[in-house]
Design a protein around this motif. Sequence first.
Motif, mmCIF file in Angstrom:
data_model
loop_
_atom_site.group_PDB
_atom_site.id
_atom_site.type_symbol
_atom_site.label_atom_id
_atom_site.label_comp_id
_atom_site.label_asym_id
_atom_site.label_seq_id
_atom_site.Cartn_x
_atom_site.Cartn_y
_atom_site.Cartn_z
ATOM 1 N N LEU A 29 0.863 -1.238 0.049
ATOM 2 C CA LEU A 29 0.165 0.005 0.105
ATOM 3 C C LEU A 29 0.740 1.176 -0.124
ATOM 4 C CD1 LEU A 29 -2.964 -0.988 2.438
ATOM 5 C CD2 LEU A 29 -2.885 -1.093 -0.104
ATOM 6 N N LEU A 126 -10.043 1.374 -3.120
ATOM 7 C CA LEU A 126 -9.218 2.589 -3.245
ATOM 8 C C LEU A 126 -9.797 4.062 -3.439
ATOM 9 C CD1 LEU A 126 -6.484 1.107 -5.792
ATOM 10 C CD2 LEU A 126 -6.527 0.980 -3.281
ATOM 11 N N TYR A 136 -7.522 4.623 1.459
ATOM 12 C CA TYR A 136 -7.728 3.206 1.488
ATOM 13 C C TYR A 136 -8.951 3.093 2.538
ATOM 14 C CZ TYR A 136 -3.124 2.623 -0.403
ATOM 15 O OH TYR A 136 -2.194 2.982 -1.140
#
Length: 147
Positions: A29, A126, A136
């Motif tokens: 991420l 997303l 997120y």
Amino acid sequence: MRYLILLCMLGLSVAGTAQSAAASVWQDLAKVSYEKKYDELLGFKVDVPVFGQDVKALEGKVIEISGYIVPVEGYKSHNEFVFSAYPYNMCFFCGGAGPETVMEVTAKEPVKYRTERITLRGKLKLNNDNINQLMYILEDAEQVLTK
């Protein structure tokens, strides 16, 4: 007795590997950059996330991720909260990390607040267009209980 000890060590190894894999999702991420875009409503440029291919590949997928519940005022219940790669004193909101280290969570069942690391499983969404949400979002999350 040796057999029992070997089984215990194997169990700890598998549990450690699973937790390690859940923790490494944060590394994926982190593969995000930012670009400035003018926001009509605000009247100035804001940072908008540009997700890397590794991150885009996770969108809509069910993931397991380990981290910490962040007590943030304004979240309604134990079903909606912020989750961080780092403990509260080191998280994004305290200035210790970037915005890629936190996510919004909507849980199926309430998750009791605790200061220890926990693991969640849910579908990753997303967000690069709503500045009122984190980039997120973990939907339909549930706590993964470790033995």
